[in-house]
Enzyme design. Structure first.
Site, PDB file in Angstrom:
ATOM      1  N   GLY A   1       1.226  -1.360   0.280  1.00  0.00           N
ATOM      2  CA  GLY A   1       0.146  -0.606   0.024  1.00  0.00           C
ATOM      3  C   GLY A   1       0.508   1.086  -0.017  1.00  0.00           C
ATOM      4  N   GLY A   2       0.388   2.349   0.518  1.00  0.00           N
ATOM      5  CA  GLY A   2       1.169   3.400   0.512  1.00  0.00           C
ATOM      6  C   GLY A   2       1.856   4.023   1.201  1.00  0.00           C
TER       7      GLY A   2
ATOM      8  N   GLY B   1      25.201  11.882 -29.050  1.00  0.00           N
ATOM      9  CA  GLY B   1      24.408  13.091 -27.312  1.00  0.00           C
ATOM     10  C   GLY B   1      25.455  12.266 -25.851  1.00  0.00           C
ATOM     11  CB  ALA B   2      25.786   8.221 -25.378  1.00  0.00           C
TER      12      ALA B   2
HETATM   13  C1  HXC Z   1      -3.705  -4.550  12.017  1.00  0.00           C
HETATM   14  C2  HXC Z   1      -2.333  -6.135  11.755  1.00  0.00           C
HETATM   15  C3  HXC Z   1      -2.204  -5.625  10.527  1.00  0.00           C
HETATM   16  C4  HXC Z   1      -2.638  -4.215  10.090  1.00  0.00           C
HETATM   17  C5  HXC Z   1      -2.023  -7.406  10.155  1.00  0.00           C
HETATM   18  N1  HXC Z   1      -2.001  -7.543  11.284  1.00  0.00           N
HETATM   19  N2  HXC Z   1      -1.617  -6.325   9.486  1.00  0.00           N
HETATM   20  N3  HXC Z   1      -3.057  -5.940  12.116  1.00  0.00           N
HETATM   21  N4  HXC Z   1      -3.240  -3.815  10.949  1.00  0.00           N
HETATM   22  N5  HXC Z   1      -2.523  -3.210   8.950  1.00  0.00           N
HETATM   23  C6  HXC Z   1      -1.694  -8.689  12.512  1.00  0.00           C
HETATM   24  C7  HXC Z   1      -2.793  -8.809  12.461  1.00  0.00           C
HETATM   25  O1  HXC Z   1      -3.941  -9.400  12.796  1.00  0.00           O
HETATM   26  C8  HXC Z   1      -2.315 -10.822  12.951  1.00  0.00           C
HETATM   27  O2  HXC Z   1      -2.399 -10.178  14.735  1.00  0.00           O
HETATM   28  C9  HXC Z   1      -0.586 -10.345  12.803  1.00  0.00           C
HETATM   29  O3  HXC Z   1      -0.775  -9.059  12.823  1.00  0.00           O
HETATM   30  C10 HXC Z   1       0.072 -10.538  12.102  1.00  0.00           C
HETATM   31  O4  HXC Z   1      -0.781 -11.191  10.783  1.00  0.00           O
HETATM   32  P1  HXC Z   1      -1.352 -12.313  10.136  1.00  0.00           P
HETATM   33  O5  HXC Z   1      -1.853 -11.809   9.279  1.00  0.00           O
HETATM   34  O6  HXC Z   1      -1.386 -13.810  11.029  1.00  0.00           O
HETATM   35  O7  HXC Z   1       0.407 -12.376   9.561  1.00  0.00           O
HETATM   36  P2  HXC Z   1       1.140 -13.250   7.368  1.00  0.00           P
HETATM   37  O8  HXC Z   1       0.112 -14.092   7.684  1.00  0.00           O
HETATM   38  O9  HXC Z   1       2.026 -13.297   7.524  1.00  0.00           O
HETATM   39  O10 HXC Z   1       0.692 -12.067   6.299  1.00  0.00           O
HETATM   40  C11 HXC Z   1       1.062 -10.954   7.327  1.00  0.00           C
HETATM   41  C12 HXC Z   1       0.482  -9.608   6.173  1.00  0.00           C
HETATM   42  C13 HXC Z   1      -1.529 -10.011   6.104  1.00  0.00           C
HETATM   43  C14 HXC Z   1       0.416 -10.378   4.548  1.00  0.00           C
HETATM   44  C15 HXC Z   1       0.951  -8.398   6.313  1.00  0.00           C
HETATM   45  O11 HXC Z   1      -1.512  -9.216   8.147  1.00  0.00           O
HETATM   46  C16 HXC Z   1      -2.349  -8.566   5.904  1.00  0.00           C
HETATM   47  O12 HXC Z   1      -1.975  -8.552   4.625  1.00  0.00           O
HETATM   48  N6  HXC Z   1      -2.661  -7.881   6.631  1.00  0.00           N
HETATM   49  C17 HXC Z   1      -3.440  -6.582   6.171  1.00  0.00           C
HETATM   50  C18 HXC Z   1      -2.590  -6.128   5.177  1.00  0.00           C
HETATM   51  C19 HXC Z   1      -3.301  -4.710   5.091  1.00  0.00           C
HETATM   52  O13 HXC Z   1      -4.194  -4.776   4.384  1.00  0.00           O
HETATM   53  N7  HXC Z   1      -2.536  -3.513   5.361  1.00  0.00           N
HETATM   54  C20 HXC Z   1      -3.628  -2.481   4.908  1.00  0.00           C
HETATM   55  C21 HXC Z   1      -2.613  -1.507   3.601  1.00  0.00           C
HETATM   56  S1  HXC Z   1      -3.031  -0.228   3.264  1.00  0.00           S
HETATM   57  P3  HXC Z   1      -2.568 -11.676  15.571  1.00  0.00           P
HETATM   58  O14 HXC Z   1      -3.167 -11.105  16.406  1.00  0.00           O
HETATM   59  O15 HXC Z   1      -2.950 -12.793  15.016  1.00  0.00           O
HETATM   60  O16 HXC Z   1      -0.430 -12.089  15.738  1.00  0.00           O
HETATM   61  C22 HXC Z   1      -1.873   0.414   4.405  1.00  0.00           C
HETATM   62  C23 HXC Z   1      -1.784   1.848   3.409  1.00  0.00           C
HETATM   63  C24 HXC Z   1      -1.480   3.294   3.763  1.00  0.00           C
HETATM   64  O17 HXC Z   1      -1.516   0.243   4.357  1.00  0.00           O
HETATM   65  C25 HXC Z   1      -1.154   3.838   2.897  1.00  0.00           C
HETATM   66  C26 HXC Z   1       0.015   4.933   3.376  1.00  0.00           C
HETATM   67  C27 HXC Z   1      -0.348   6.407   2.850  1.00  0.00           C
END
Ligand code: HXC
Length: 514
Positions: A170-171, A404-405
């Protein structure tokens, strides 16, 4: 001191050091990854780390989050030493909420960045995060933006290094993207703006995370990452190695390490070029002979391999190298090579690192693909980057410098301090065959034996231009040197420029063709 007070503090520290707990730490290890604290320990000089904000917790009360508090809130921040020099470092802790970024997590990083800027020391980010803390919504987005803003303010003031040691999606990718160098670990890290599921929905492409945004994709295809490591440990070693070449901030000179000069003559260089100027050779052989032994550290090795960039030392002084690579695409400049070299030149100039440029370039790559992808604007980036650079700049024309290079590759005309050429250098608008077919077209067509005429005219053009002496006569080349003298000449030239100071017209900032 009351015993309970000490015990309370101790308890809290133990809790903070435990991160997300044993089972999550085990899972982290099972993935082949180190924990945030292990990473910091390996990165910094022994016992030099001082943590800031160990007991910070988030303030979110939505989704029952007040009952899920972890001291540190998923990021360890602090300062310490690398090679005895001050650095600031944050390490996201994937065992706490997946290292996701909350408002307070972001604040901890921002506090650190402000300190790094005020104290003029490099900033290192060890990223391993699920992105925005989903439970915090817009507060998390605001936190990211505050980090991006500081990345931009710090750009060109202190070196900023981002290691991607897990997810970065993401961002969130935009903070590393603004920093100077991105390192990725193979198979345990990825970066993308939108993941495979969104890609499938929007474009119907099926792709794995690894293929979409893994270390090798970004090292070789997109060029987003600069260095690839096999694992966390290698990545942390690479960061230390990289820092060896960098000053701590933009007002410091590039590092100078003790060095005993000896016999700087390098006879092997006299035999490095092939007999025919149509044959390739490895420019890295030349680089390694010219710079201090074993000091060449290549950056962006897998991307746009027709140009080579990297750091080295020359008589102990940290320098940046830019060189055409005749072994790949004959060393032409194309879109990616221009982008790669331009960014490197600008980094070196930002941080006072002198540039040494080895030229063997047949020109820019022709074709619709290049034109439609903007070779004009990307080539101009490199031209602009060299032209605006005020660091000491030395050029060696090893063989071809066409069209040019020739101008773009740090010619005297755009500000090189010294330009040397090897005796076989060919400095011209184009090769002899192409040139004679254009300017003697009518003569060739009307000749009794056109093939013989082409050869005759080709020879005439080559004798006129395909050597370094016309450029030397004009002063465009300062000296024609033997290859074996190159190292000695560069060391002396660089030493003569140690006090170089250049004034540029006053402006807010230039408008580099982005
Ligand atoms: C809160 C999160 C989290 C998140 C993971 N966790 N991502 N908690 N916010 N964004 C937590 C899970 O709930 C889990 O908690 C622990 O972290 C480990 O995650 P798992 O899924 O069990 O691990 P894994 O299988 O290794 O997968 C990792 C992952 C997946 C691929 C990162 O967790 C995932 O897809 N997370 C969401 C990613 C996402 O969509 N993020 C937002 C992106 S948009 P527990 O308690 O069970 O251990 C963004 C915008 C930013 O970031 C913009 C900026 C401008």
């Amino acid at each position: 001191m009351k015993k309970e007070l000490l015990e309370r503090l101790n308890r809290m520290k133990v809790e903070a050091l435990a991160g997300g707990g044993e089972s999550r730490i085990r899972q982290q290890h099972e993935k082949g990854k180190l924990t945030a604290r292990e990473r910091i320990d390996l990165l910094l000089d022994p016992h030099s780390f001082e943590e800031i904000g160990m007991l910070v917790t988030h303030r979110n009360t939505d989704f029952d989050m007040q009952n899920a508090l972890y001291p540190g809130d998923g990021v360890i921040t602090g300062y310490g030493l690398i090679h005895g020099r001050l650095v600031y470092v944050f390490a996201q802790d994937f065992t706490v909420f997946g290292g996701s970024l909350s408002e307070t997590h972001a604040r901890k990083i921002c506090v650190l960045m402000d300190m790094a800027l005020q104290n003029k020391a490099p900033m290192i980010g060890l990223n391993d995060s699920g992105g925005a803390r989903i439970q915090e919504g817009v507060d998390s987005l605001a936190g990211y933006a505050e980090v991006f803003y500081r990345n931009t303010l710090a750009s060109g003031v202190i070196p900023q290094i981002s290691a991607i040691l897990g997810p970065c999606a993401g961002g969130a990718v935009y903070s590393p993207a603004i920093t100077d160098f991105i390192l990725m670990t193979d198979h345990t890290s990825y970066m993308f703006v939108t993941g495979p599921n969104v890609v499938k929905t929007v474009t119907n492409e099926s792709v794995t995370s690894e293929s979409l945004g893994g270390a090798l994709s970004h090292a070789g295809k997109s060029g987003v990452s600069h260095l690839t490591a096999a694992n966390d440990m290698e990545c942390l070693e690479m960061i230390k190695k990289l820092l060896f070449y960098l000053p701590s901030h933009h007002e410091a000179p590039s590092p100078q390490y003790p060095f005993d000069l000896g016999d700087e003559y390098r006879p092997a260089l006299d035999g490095v070029l092939p007999e025919s100027n149509h044959l390739p050779y490895d420019i890295k052989t030349v680089i390694r002979e010219v710079v201090d032994r074993d000091s060449f550290f290549e950056i962006h090795e897998l991307f746009a391999q027709n140009v080579v960039v990297g750091f080295a030392t020359l008589a102990g002084k940290s320098i940046g190298i830019v060189a055409n690579q005749p072994q790949v695409l004959a060393g032409v400049l194309d879109v990616n090579a221009s982008r790669k070299a331009a960014r490197f030149v600008r980094f070196c100039d930002s941080f006072n690192i002198p540039l040494i440029v080895l030229v063997d370039v047949p020109g820019f790559l022709p074709g619709t693909d290049q034109e439609w992808n903007g070779i004009i604007v990307h080539g101009a980036k490199l031209l602009y980057a060299f032209s605006e650079a005020t660091v000491p700049r030395l050029t060696v024309i090893v063989r071809k410098a066409y069209g040019g290079a020739y101008d773009v590759m740090n010619s005297k005309h755009i500000g090189a301090d010294f330009s040397f050429a090897w005796p076989g250098a060919e400095i011209a608008v184009m090769g002899a065959r192409g040139a004679s077919e254009i300017i003697f077209k009518k003569e060739i067509e009307s000749a009794a034996d056109p093939v013989a005429k082409v050869l005759e005219k080709e020879k005439e053009y080559a004798e006129t231009f395909l050597h370094p002496y016309r450029a030397a006569a004009r002063g465009y080349v300062d000296e024609v040197i033997l290859p074996s003298e190159t190292r000695r000449k560069l060391i002396k030239a660089l030493a003569s420029l140690s006090k170089k100071a250049v004034a540029r017209p006053s402006k807010k900032h230039g408008n580099i063709p982005l």
